[in-house]
Design a protein around this motif. Structure first.
Motif, PDB file in Angstrom:
ATOM      1  N   PRO A   1      -1.773 -28.413  32.284  1.00 38.38           N
ATOM      2  CA  PRO A   1      -0.502 -27.971  32.865  1.00 38.38           C
ATOM      3  C   PRO A   1       0.112 -28.363  34.064  1.00 38.38           C
ATOM      4  CG  PRO A   1      -1.881 -25.911  32.824  1.00 38.38           C
ATOM      5  CD  PRO A   1      -2.715 -27.073  32.174  1.00 38.38           C
ATOM      6  N   ALA A   2      -1.044 -28.730  34.986  1.00 38.89           N
ATOM      7  CA  ALA A   2      -1.020 -29.198  36.189  1.00 38.89           C
ATOM      8  C   ALA A   2      -0.128 -30.495  36.314  1.00 38.89           C
ATOM      9  CB  ALA A   2      -2.045 -29.123  37.184  1.00 38.89           C
ATOM     10  N   ILE A   3      -0.544 -31.389  35.184  1.00 35.20           N
ATOM     11  CA  ILE A   3       0.046 -32.632  35.083  1.00 35.20           C
ATOM     12  C   ILE A   3       1.159 -32.523  34.069  1.00 35.20           C
ATOM     13  CG2 ILE A   3      -0.250 -35.103  34.527  1.00 35.20           C
ATOM     14  CD1 ILE A   3      -1.118 -34.313  37.325  1.00 35.20           C
ATOM     15  N   GLY A   4       0.910 -32.102  32.978  1.00 31.16           N
ATOM     16  CA  GLY A   4       1.809 -31.625  31.615  1.00 31.16           C
ATOM     17  C   GLY A   4       1.843 -33.107  30.999  1.00 31.16           C
ATOM     18  N   TYR A   5       3.176 -33.380  30.974  1.00 32.76           N
ATOM     19  CA  TYR A   5       3.441 -34.613  30.393  1.00 32.76           C
ATOM     20  C   TYR A   5       4.355 -35.505  31.231  1.00 32.76           C
ATOM     21  CZ  TYR A   5       5.007 -38.567  27.592  1.00 32.76           C
ATOM     22  OH  TYR A   5       5.389 -39.864  27.169  1.00 32.76           O
ATOM     23  N   CYS A   6       3.917 -36.867  31.486  1.00 33.68           N
ATOM     24  CA  CYS A   6       4.838 -37.797  32.349  1.00 33.68           C
ATOM     25  C   CYS A   6       4.994 -39.064  31.507  1.00 33.68           C
ATOM     26  CB  CYS A   6       4.291 -38.213  33.483  1.00 33.68           C
ATOM     27  SG  CYS A   6       3.980 -36.856  34.675  1.00 33.68           S
ATOM     28  N   GLN A   7       6.175 -39.691  31.640  1.00 35.67           N
ATOM     29  CA  GLN A   7       6.243 -40.790  30.975  1.00 35.67           C
ATOM     30  C   GLN A   7       5.471 -42.003  31.371  1.00 35.67           C
ATOM     31  OE1 GLN A   7      10.414 -42.602  31.636  1.00 35.67           O
ATOM     32  NE2 GLN A   7      10.439 -43.489  29.662  1.00 35.67           N
ATOM     33  N   GLY A   8       4.770 -42.583  30.379  1.00 38.98           N
ATOM     34  CA  GLY A   8       3.691 -43.588  30.437  1.00 38.98           C
ATOM     35  C   GLY A   8       2.500 -43.010  29.907  1.00 38.98           C
ATOM     36  N   MET A   9       2.312 -41.819  29.677  1.00 35.75           N
ATOM     37  CA  MET A   9       1.107 -41.507  29.173  1.00 35.75           C
ATOM     38  C   MET A   9       1.187 -41.893  27.450  1.00 35.75           C
ATOM     39  SD  MET A   9       0.474 -37.414  30.507  1.00 35.75           S
ATOM     40  CE  MET A   9       0.398 -37.024  31.847  1.00 35.75           C
ATOM     41  N   SER A  10       2.192 -42.156  26.951  1.00 34.53           N
ATOM     42  CA  SER A  10       2.102 -42.527  25.507  1.00 34.53           C
ATOM     43  C   SER A  10       1.647 -44.014  25.626  1.00 34.53           C
ATOM     44  CB  SER A  10       3.481 -42.508  25.086  1.00 34.53           C
ATOM     45  OG  SER A  10       4.553 -43.231  25.675  1.00 34.53           O
TER      46      SER A  10
ATOM     47  N   ASN B   1      -2.180 -40.476  39.223  1.00 33.39           N
ATOM     48  CA  ASN B   1      -1.175 -41.686  39.222  1.00 33.39           C
ATOM     49  C   ASN B   1       0.057 -40.755  38.583  1.00 33.39           C
ATOM     50  OD1 ASN B   1      -2.714 -43.852  39.624  1.00 33.39           O
ATOM     51  ND2 ASN B   1      -2.344 -44.721  37.921  1.00 33.39           N
ATOM     52  N   PHE B   2      -0.071 -39.583  37.853  1.00 37.85           N
ATOM     53  CA  PHE B   2       0.869 -39.044  37.342  1.00 37.85           C
ATOM     54  C   PHE B   2       1.207 -37.675  38.119  1.00 37.85           C
ATOM     55  CE2 PHE B   2      -0.970 -41.702  34.038  1.00 37.85           C
ATOM     56  CZ  PHE B   2       0.145 -41.973  33.368  1.00 37.85           C
ATOM     57  N   SER B   3       0.507 -37.600  39.082  1.00 33.98           N
ATOM     58  CA  SER B   3       0.910 -36.196  39.831  1.00 33.98           C
ATOM     59  C   SER B   3       2.344 -36.499  40.668  1.00 33.98           C
ATOM     60  CB  SER B   3      -0.046 -35.970  41.003  1.00 33.98           C
ATOM     61  OG  SER B   3      -0.445 -36.874  41.912  1.00 33.98           O
ATOM     62  N   CYS B   4       2.998 -35.407  40.738  1.00 40.45           N
ATOM     63  CA  CYS B   4       4.266 -35.517  41.265  1.00 40.45           C
ATOM     64  C   CYS B   4       4.757 -34.330  42.044  1.00 40.45           C
ATOM     65  CB  CYS B   4       5.485 -35.649  40.079  1.00 40.45           C
ATOM     66  SG  CYS B   4       6.929 -35.830  40.885  1.00 40.45           S
ATOM     67  N   THR B   5       4.892 -34.407  43.338  1.00 37.98           N
ATOM     68  CA  THR B   5       5.246 -33.338  44.170  1.00 37.98           C
ATOM     69  C   THR B   5       6.747 -33.801  44.784  1.00 37.98           C
ATOM     70  OG1 THR B   5       4.376 -34.314  46.347  1.00 37.98           O
ATOM     71  CG2 THR B   5       2.975 -33.117  44.769  1.00 37.98           C
ATOM     72  N   ASP B   6       7.186 -32.519  45.597  1.00 41.67           N
ATOM     73  CA  ASP B   6       8.550 -32.975  46.272  1.00 41.67           C
ATOM     74  C   ASP B   6       8.350 -33.727  47.147  1.00 41.67           C
ATOM     75  OD1 ASP B   6       9.420 -30.566  44.864  1.00 41.67           O
ATOM     76  OD2 ASP B   6       8.938 -29.358  46.608  1.00 41.67           O
TER      77      ASP B   6
END
Length: 351
Positions: free
Chosen positions: A185-194, A224-229
């Motif tokens: 859940p910390a990463i969840g889903y981000c575009q590109g994983m598919s 690569n997919f982690s996202c913060t403010d």
């Protein structure tokens, strides 16, 4: 190309793999399609080269059982999981209540694929059983909010492949991504994983085996997919990419900077999904990372410079000063692949 015969001869009587015997061939010529799934499991770290046949069989059975448990948890929260269908519009609102516009969620069925390809979303509707939204935890709500975004990406992923003309196969890809979204859940889903998951869903008949290979990929690339403010994870690598090119080709870097490309956002997709859309093959062999001390000692025999006397300017500096003191010295090989592409197109970029 690594042939089935050469691959089978790389195992000893206990089923342990002498990976150093075949890794260079994989790197230089790829893998025969008939053994690709088995080879990928080793390259992605699902199995260690020193594991025996019996150990791998036991681990595979355990992982399949664990995946079935995770998928069952997801099915309790949303019965589209494992149904052979995929969500393509919001399932719930941000507060956890059922999305008003689709009363159970717009879904993609077998007769709807052509509509997706034409850009129309004429979904069929069906009721779904979920817990009352006030009883859903924050993790569950966030997971269900991601489901339709996964579906939207799934119907766009590798659409040129006949494999994904089948609703069953599209659903398989959606299920794997949805279960991973629940697992991490910390990463969840981000575009590109598919893009990473698609070739695995195609290659592995068993959904659980594809899932655990995907999990191994994400364990390496999740930053690569982690996202913060403040930043998106891959932006750190883009900064290193800029530093590397400045060292290796100052003139090209200066030109890119002069046309306001110094943040290297144009390379975002390359680095984010490891050239998945640029190359017709995957680069698992290039990024193989042994996990045990014993395996690390073996990697010394895999070095290309033992076979080839020539070496590049950057490698010579790296050896002289040490990787830790070189700009980007510990950067992933994908950054150097990107620079190689820039150098190949250097004259076009400068003109």
């Amino acid at each position: 190309t690594l042939s089935p015969g050469t691959w089978n001869r790389a195992f000893n009587e206990h089923g342990q793999l002498r990976l150093d015997n075949v890794l260079n061939r994989i790197r230089r010529g790829g893998v025969d399609p008939s053994i690709r799934a088995e080879v990928w499991e080793f390259l992605l770290g699902c199995f260690g080269p020193s594991s025996t046949t019996q150990q791998r069989d036991s681990l595979r059975a355990s992982r399949r059982e664990q995946y079935a448990k995770l998928k069952s948890e997801c099915q309790l929260m949303d019965n589209l999981i494992g149904s052979g269908q995929i969500a393509t519009s919001p399932r719930i609102n941000a507060d956890g209540s059922l999305a008003e516009e689709c009363n159970g969620g717009e879904i993609s069925g077998g007769n709807e694929i052509s509509h997706h390809q034409n850009g129309h979303m004429n979904g069929a509707y069906q009721q779904t059983s979920i817990a009352p939204y006030e009883k859903q935890c924050k993790k569950t709500i966030q997971w269900r909010l991601n489901l339709h975004q996964i579906g939207l990406d799934v119907v766009r992923t590798d659409r040129m492949l006949q494999f994904y003309a089948s609703q069953e196969h599209m659903s398989k890809l959606w299920d794997i991504l949805a279960v991973y979204c629940w697992l991490d859940p910390a990463i969840g889903y981000c575009q590109g994983m598919s893009d990473f998951c698609s070739p695995l869903a195609l290659m592995f008949q068993d959904e659980a085996d594809a899932f655990w290979c995907f999990e191994r990929i994400m364990s390496r690339l999740r930053d690569n997919f982690s996202c913060t403010d403040k930043e998106v994870g891959v932006e750190k690598q883009l900064a290193v990419l800029a530093t590397l090119l400045k060292v290796l080709d100052p003139k090209l870097h200066e030109h890119i900077d002069s046309i306001k490309g110094g943040d290297y956002i144009f390379a975002f997709r390359m680095i984010m999904v490891l050239f998945r859309r640029e190359f017709s093959f995957m680069v698992w062999a290039l990024v193989y990372a042994p996990s045990s001390i014993h395996e690390k000692s073996i990697t010394r025999s895999w070095s290309f410079r033992r076979k080839y006397k020539g070496r590049g300017k950057y490698e010579a500096q790296n050896e002289k000063y040490g990787a830790a003191t070189m700009p980007g010295g510990n950067g992933p090989i994908s950054l150097f692949c990107a620079i190689a592409i820039f150098e190949m197109q250097r004259n076009r970029l400068l003109n």
